[in-house]
Enzyme design. Structure first.
Site, PDB file in Angstrom:
ATOM      1  N   LYS A  81      44.268  36.425  33.385  1.00  0.00           N
ATOM      2  CA  LYS A  81      43.231  35.405  33.621  1.00  0.00           C
ATOM      3  C   LYS A  81      43.083  34.533  32.357  1.00  0.00           C
ATOM      4  CE  LYS A  81      41.350  38.520  37.003  1.00  0.00           C
ATOM      5  NZ  LYS A  81      40.228  38.995  37.789  1.00  0.00           N
ATOM      6  N   GLU A 117      43.644  41.688  47.401  1.00  0.00           N
ATOM      7  CA  GLU A 117      42.572  41.810  46.411  1.00  0.00           C
ATOM      8  C   GLU A 117      41.237  41.534  47.087  1.00  0.00           C
ATOM      9  OE1 GLU A 117      44.270  41.286  42.152  1.00  0.00           O
ATOM     10  OE2 GLU A 117      43.507  39.378  42.862  1.00  0.00           O
ATOM     11  N   GLY A 125      36.795  42.842  39.256  1.00  0.00           N
ATOM     12  CA  GLY A 125      35.955  42.770  38.065  1.00  0.00           C
ATOM     13  C   GLY A 125      34.608  43.447  38.230  1.00  0.00           C
ATOM     14  N   SER A 159      39.777  46.112  40.302  1.00  0.00           N
ATOM     15  CA  SER A 159      39.289  47.251  39.509  1.00  0.00           C
ATOM     16  C   SER A 159      40.276  48.412  39.459  1.00  0.00           C
ATOM     17  CB  SER A 159      37.918  47.716  40.008  1.00  0.00           C
ATOM     18  OG  SER A 159      36.956  46.688  39.843  1.00  0.00           O
ATOM     19  N   HIS A 165      44.950  33.098  43.968  1.00  0.00           N
ATOM     20  CA  HIS A 165      44.003  34.101  43.480  1.00  0.00           C
ATOM     21  C   HIS A 165      42.594  33.729  43.954  1.00  0.00           C
ATOM     22  CE1 HIS A 165      41.575  36.610  40.881  1.00  0.00           C
ATOM     23  NE2 HIS A 165      42.648  37.376  40.764  1.00  0.00           N
ATOM     24  N   GLU A 191      39.842  33.756  42.519  1.00  0.00           N
ATOM     25  CA  GLU A 191      39.076  32.930  41.568  1.00  0.00           C
ATOM     26  C   GLU A 191      39.454  31.465  41.720  1.00  0.00           C
ATOM     27  OE1 GLU A 191      40.053  35.304  38.170  1.00  0.00           O
ATOM     28  OE2 GLU A 191      38.778  36.896  38.953  1.00  0.00           O
ATOM     29  N   ASN A 233      47.405  40.491  35.438  1.00  0.00           N
ATOM     30  CA  ASN A 233      46.892  39.123  35.450  1.00  0.00           C
ATOM     31  C   ASN A 233      45.861  39.008  34.334  1.00  0.00           C
ATOM     32  OD1 ASN A 233      45.723  36.665  35.968  1.00  0.00           O
ATOM     33  ND2 ASN A 233      44.770  37.272  37.902  1.00  0.00           N
TER      34      ASN A 233
HETATM   35  P1  13P Z   1      40.195  43.436  37.818  1.00  0.00           P
HETATM   36  O1  13P Z   1      41.314  44.458  37.712  1.00  0.00           O
HETATM   37  O2  13P Z   1      39.631  43.044  36.496  1.00  0.00           O
HETATM   38  O3  13P Z   1      39.167  43.855  38.837  1.00  0.00           O
HETATM   39  O4  13P Z   1      40.869  42.098  38.386  1.00  0.00           O
HETATM   40  C1  13P Z   1      41.676  42.163  39.509  1.00  0.00           C
HETATM   41  C2  13P Z   1      42.360  40.863  39.692  1.00  0.00           C
HETATM   42  O5  13P Z   1      41.737  39.881  40.048  1.00  0.00           O
HETATM   43  C3  13P Z   1      43.795  40.770  39.398  1.00  0.00           C
HETATM   44  O6  13P Z   1      44.341  39.573  39.819  1.00  0.00           O
END
Ligand code: 13P
Length: 225
Positions: A8, A150, A156, A186, A84, A86, A6
């Site tokens: 983002k 997640e 992150g 992560s 997601h 976010e 992903n």
């Molecule tokens: P990170 O791997 O940067 O922690 O992000 C995970 C994520 O949100 C994947 O959708």
């Protein structure tokens, strides 16, 4: 095993082309890349399955800033992430809108990666199971639906869930729904083998470490171990 990246809000069209010029996915693992909308056209046709990061529930309409499943299909995109954390945190996504997006995408023939996961506060107050039950309950039953666990506190932050924590959550999700379950939060080349070795971990949804072709390849290779 399925490994999805992903991206983002990273990589416009030219950086997307550069990524695919350098990315050499291993055989034997299903790889999905999820670039921003404006980069999807450059990602399609590069030998890797391409998903969007979101999708709207209607085929068309007055929804400024949204993209429909039909539009993604026309472009050669094969699926979408929905729900997601976010989107839930910053853009008002709810369990109901996640379910509607997932259903529309599946109806249009797309695959779906539906994200679930508890926040730090929810875990600290013992509500992880309740949250996961609620988020999973609304997801459609469908052979093209994949769930990604997640934990929000692991995204992150470098605070990866321990393999035991991931396994416990994945086992719960699998007791509620038949879909494969990816772990996200992560995931890096040096922890991917251990996480994906857990019985109920069927792959990974990778954020930051999917932006670099070498580290993303290393995680894809880890899925083969
Ligand atoms: P990170 O791997 O940067 O922690 O992000 C995970 C994520 O949100 C994947 O959708």
């Amino acid at each position: 095993m399925l490994v999805a990246g992903n991206w983002k809000m990273f990589k416009g069209p030219s950086e997307t082309v550069a990524f695919f010029d350098a990315f050499d996915p291993p055989l034997g693992v299903d790889v999905v890349v999820c670039p921003p909308y404006v980069s999807l056209a450059r990602a399609v046709g590069r030998g890797v399955t391409v998903y969007a990061q979101n999708v709207h529930w209607d085929a068309e309409g007055a929804y400024t800033g949204e993209i429909s499943a039909r539009m993604l299909v026309e472009l050669g995109v094969e699926g979408a992430i929905v729900g997601h954390s976010e989107r839930r945190q910053y853009f008002g996504e709810t369990d109901e809108t996640v379910a509607r997006r997932a259903e529309a995408a599946l109806d249009a023939g797309l695959g779906v990666i539906a994200c679930v996961g508890e926040t730090d506060d929810e875990r600290a107050s013992g509500r992880t199971e309740e949250v996961l039950r609620r988020q999973v309950a609304v997801l459609p039953r469908h052979e093209r639906l994949v769930i990604a666990y997640e934990p929000v506190w692991a995204i992150g932050t470098g605070r990866t869930a321990t393999p035991a924590i991931a396994q416990e959550a994945h086992a719960l999700i699998k007791s509620l729904h038949r879909a494969p379950v990816l772990y996200g939060g992560s995931v890096k080349p040096d922890n991917a083998v251990e996480l994906m070795a857990q019985t109920d971990v069927d792959g990974a949804l990778v954020g930051g470490a999917s932006l670099d072709p070498e580290s993303f390849r290393a995680i894809c290779v880890a899925a083969l171990v």
